[in-house]
Design a protein around this motif. Structure first.
Motif, PDB file in Angstrom:
ATOM      1  N   ALA A  61      19.077  -7.285  17.323  1.00 33.70           N
ATOM      2  CA  ALA A  61      18.846  -6.378  17.270  1.00 33.70           C
ATOM      3  C   ALA A  61      20.482  -6.163  18.003  1.00 33.70           C
ATOM      4  N   PRO A  62      19.845  -4.836  17.985  1.00 35.90           N
ATOM      5  CA  PRO A  62      21.358  -3.732  17.596  1.00 35.90           C
ATOM      6  C   PRO A  62      21.951  -4.475  19.580  1.00 35.90           C
ATOM      7  N   PRO A  63      23.053  -4.724  19.932  1.00 37.26           N
ATOM      8  CA  PRO A  63      23.689  -5.848  20.462  1.00 37.26           C
ATOM      9  C   PRO A  63      24.566  -4.682  21.810  1.00 37.26           C
ATOM     10  N   GLY A  64      23.869  -3.003  21.824  1.00 38.70           N
ATOM     11  CA  GLY A  64      25.078  -2.349  23.133  1.00 38.70           C
ATOM     12  C   GLY A  64      26.202  -2.487  22.173  1.00 38.70           C
ATOM     13  N   ASN A  65      27.393  -2.291  22.667  1.00 38.26           N
ATOM     14  CA  ASN A  65      28.733  -1.940  22.458  1.00 38.26           C
ATOM     15  C   ASN A  65      29.392  -3.351  21.755  1.00 38.26           C
ATOM     16  N   ARG A  84      15.083   0.073  23.968  1.00 38.10           N
ATOM     17  CA  ARG A  84      13.961   0.451  23.031  1.00 38.10           C
ATOM     18  C   ARG A  84      13.801   1.065  22.121  1.00 38.10           C
ATOM     19  N   ASP A  85      15.559   2.052  21.732  1.00 40.06           N
ATOM     20  CA  ASP A  85      15.451   2.330  20.735  1.00 40.06           C
ATOM     21  C   ASP A  85      16.579   1.563  20.030  1.00 40.06           C
ATOM     22  N   GLY A  86      16.729   0.125  20.624  1.00 39.59           N
ATOM     23  CA  GLY A  86      17.753  -0.773  19.574  1.00 39.59           C
ATOM     24  C   GLY A  86      16.271  -1.044  18.342  1.00 39.59           C
ATOM     25  N   ILE A  87      15.263  -1.616  19.757  1.00 40.43           N
ATOM     26  CA  ILE A  87      14.384  -2.640  18.762  1.00 40.43           C
ATOM     27  C   ILE A  87      13.489  -1.636  18.084  1.00 40.43           C
ATOM     28  N   ALA A  88      13.563  -0.324  17.703  1.00 36.85           N
ATOM     29  CA  ALA A  88      12.650   0.444  17.189  1.00 36.85           C
ATOM     30  C   ALA A  88      13.888   0.064  16.005  1.00 36.85           C
ATOM     31  N   GLN A  89      15.303   0.527  16.071  1.00 36.32           N
ATOM     32  CA  GLN A  89      15.895   0.658  14.843  1.00 36.32           C
ATOM     33  C   GLN A  89      15.450  -1.216  13.690  1.00 36.32           C
ATOM     34  N   ALA A  90      15.766  -2.095  15.326  1.00 39.48           N
ATOM     35  CA  ALA A  90      15.706  -3.327  14.451  1.00 39.48           C
ATOM     36  C   ALA A  90      14.375  -3.728  13.623  1.00 39.48           C
ATOM     37  N   TYR A  93      14.127  -1.683   9.798  1.00 42.25           N
ATOM     38  CA  TYR A  93      15.009  -3.024   9.471  1.00 42.25           C
ATOM     39  C   TYR A  93      14.389  -3.836   8.540  1.00 42.25           C
ATOM     40  N   ALA A  94      13.548  -4.204   9.906  1.00 44.90           N
ATOM     41  CA  ALA A  94      13.288  -5.627   9.188  1.00 44.90           C
ATOM     42  C   ALA A  94      11.419  -4.972   8.458  1.00 44.90           C
ATOM     43  N   ARG A  95      11.451  -3.931   8.571  1.00 40.73           N
ATOM     44  CA  ARG A  95       9.764  -3.965   7.913  1.00 40.73           C
ATOM     45  C   ARG A  95      10.479  -3.648   6.631  1.00 40.73           C
ATOM     46  N   ALA A  96      11.754  -3.199   6.460  1.00 38.73           N
ATOM     47  CA  ALA A  96      12.061  -2.883   5.450  1.00 38.73           C
ATOM     48  C   ALA A  96      12.985  -4.327   4.223  1.00 38.73           C
ATOM     49  N   LEU A  97      13.532  -4.836   4.721  1.00 36.32           N
ATOM     50  CA  LEU A  97      13.752  -5.888   4.368  1.00 36.32           C
ATOM     51  C   LEU A  97      13.120  -6.800   4.699  1.00 36.32           C
ATOM     52  N   ASP A  98      11.840  -6.392   4.925  1.00 35.43           N
ATOM     53  CA  ASP A  98      10.573  -8.461   5.117  1.00 35.43           C
ATOM     54  C   ASP A  98      11.217  -9.237   5.449  1.00 35.43           C
ATOM     55  N   CYS A  99      11.866  -8.829   6.489  1.00 31.36           N
ATOM     56  CA  CYS A  99      12.326  -9.858   7.485  1.00 31.36           C
ATOM     57  C   CYS A  99      10.957 -10.316   8.981  1.00 31.36           C
ATOM     58  N   PRO A 100      10.858 -11.802   9.079  1.00 35.80           N
ATOM     59  CA  PRO A 100       9.957 -11.885   9.711  1.00 35.80           C
ATOM     60  C   PRO A 100      10.604 -12.075  11.067  1.00 35.80           C
ATOM     61  N   ARG A 101      11.693 -12.150  11.045  1.00 33.27           N
ATOM     62  CA  ARG A 101      12.195 -12.306  12.574  1.00 33.27           C
ATOM     63  C   ARG A 101      13.756 -12.091  13.014  1.00 33.27           C
ATOM     64  N   ILE A 102      13.346 -11.069  14.446  1.00 35.90           N
ATOM     65  CA  ILE A 102      14.619 -11.218  14.876  1.00 35.90           C
ATOM     66  C   ILE A 102      14.754 -11.254  16.460  1.00 35.90           C
ATOM     67  N   HIS A 103      16.094 -11.675  16.296  1.00 39.13           N
ATOM     68  CA  HIS A 103      16.896 -12.152  17.337  1.00 39.13           C
ATOM     69  C   HIS A 103      17.552 -11.073  18.607  1.00 39.13           C
ATOM     70  N   GLU A 132       6.441  -5.139  19.999  1.00 43.34           N
ATOM     71  CA  GLU A 132       6.150  -4.207  19.764  1.00 43.34           C
ATOM     72  C   GLU A 132       6.513  -4.634  17.859  1.00 43.34           C
ATOM     73  N   ALA A 133       6.866  -6.065  18.471  1.00 45.44           N
ATOM     74  CA  ALA A 133       6.824  -6.747  17.159  1.00 45.44           C
ATOM     75  C   ALA A 133       6.150  -7.329  16.664  1.00 45.44           C
ATOM     76  N   ALA A 134       5.048  -7.410  17.766  1.00 45.63           N
ATOM     77  CA  ALA A 134       3.515  -7.904  17.056  1.00 45.63           C
ATOM     78  C   ALA A 134       3.193  -7.300  16.414  1.00 45.63           C
ATOM     79  N   LYS A 135       2.636  -5.606  16.374  1.00 47.69           N
ATOM     80  CA  LYS A 135       2.593  -4.452  15.225  1.00 47.69           C
ATOM     81  C   LYS A 135       2.623  -4.860  14.553  1.00 47.69           C
ATOM     82  N   LEU A 136       3.492  -5.491  14.061  1.00 46.74           N
ATOM     83  CA  LEU A 136       3.964  -5.670  12.745  1.00 46.74           C
ATOM     84  C   LEU A 136       4.281  -6.842  12.309  1.00 46.74           C
TER      85      LEU A 136
END
Length: 266
Positions: A61-65, A84-90, A93-103, A132-136
């Protein structure tokens, strides 16, 4: 038999990033991970995954600066909206790339604070990300990282991470067990694997040689023994190759160092 994912942030640096997918596939990798996808469109990345028959198994997920030295913002009070904005962005991407996990990186403990003083912020943010991730149908991972590489990082030990997973109580919240970091902080890797893998709370492994973070056939860890143990315990997930090739970013530098992996490709 272990399944290995190429970490494209560290491997194949002799190539531009978008060319690393092809290089990994040529060497027999079936999956990739990397730090961050956000400099590229989901369409670009999805096309490369499809073209080279690769699975996307992990990104952060986005790490800040990052360029300013931030290493995650989950433990930083006052940054909850940005988190929370970063989690939404991550997750997009995960949904579009069919990626099952984010760190989700924990971050560095702020000056003037302690781990205990920021722990509630961290736990609340991680719980939000998992919900939020559980919903997907996506897993969220948290990773203990050694303080030699990242001084002041909030999360350092396996037991700390597993305690937080248990406290949050979300089925999709897991620990990213990086054996490089675990060896530096705790050692006794076989015992740690035997302790934590059967709990069902380990969501991903990563490897590198210790102490230099080169190929896993260099240094003090006997990885073939650990791979056999992980197999014995029934692990069917991925093992991320998050190391710096000994030969660096020279032509063929990554490929020339993959002799350790050939027995597992047969």
């Amino acid at each position: 038999m272990p399944r290995f994912a190429a970490n494209l942030s560290m491997l194949y640096n002799e190539h531009d990033f978008l060319d690393r997918f092809a290089a990994a596939a040529r060497d027999g990798f079936k999956a990739v991970e990397y730090l961050f996808p956000y400099a590229y469109t989901t369409e670009q990345l999805a096309a490369l995954l499809k073209a080279h028959d690769l699975q996307q198994v992990l990104f952060n997920a986005p790490p800040g600066n990052w360029d300013a030295g931030e290493r995650g913002i989950a433990c930083l009070p006052g940054r909850e909206a940005e988190f929370r904005d970063g989690i939404a962005q991550a997750l997009a991407y995960a949904r579009a790339l069919d990626c099952p996990r984010i760190h989700v990186m924990a971050g560095l403990v702020p000056a003037g604070q302690t781990r205990e003083s920021v722990r509630a912020t961290y736990v609340a943010n991680v719980a939000y990300a998992a919900a939020e991730a559980a919903k997907l149908g996506i897993n969220v991972l948290i990773e203990p990282i050694n303080e030699r590489d990242m001084p002041g990082f909030f999360l350092n030990r396996q037991d700390q991470a597993h305690a937080i997973v248990a406290e949050v109580g979300a089925a999709n919240l897991k620990v990213q067990m990086d054996l490089y970091h675990c060896q530096i902080v705790e050692g006794d890797l076989a015992a740690k694997i035997r302790q934590w893998l059967p709990t069902g709370q380990v969501g991903h492994f990563q490897i590198a040689g210790v102490p230099t973070r080169h190929e896993p056939d260099v240094g003090e860890i006997h990885h073939p023994y650990l791979f056999a143990l992980i197999d014995e315990l029934g692990w069917d997930g991925w093992i991320g190759c998050e190391y710096r090739p000994r030969r660096g970013a020279v032509p063929g530098g990554t490929s020339d160092g993959l002799g350790w992996m050939k027995p597992y490709l047969a």
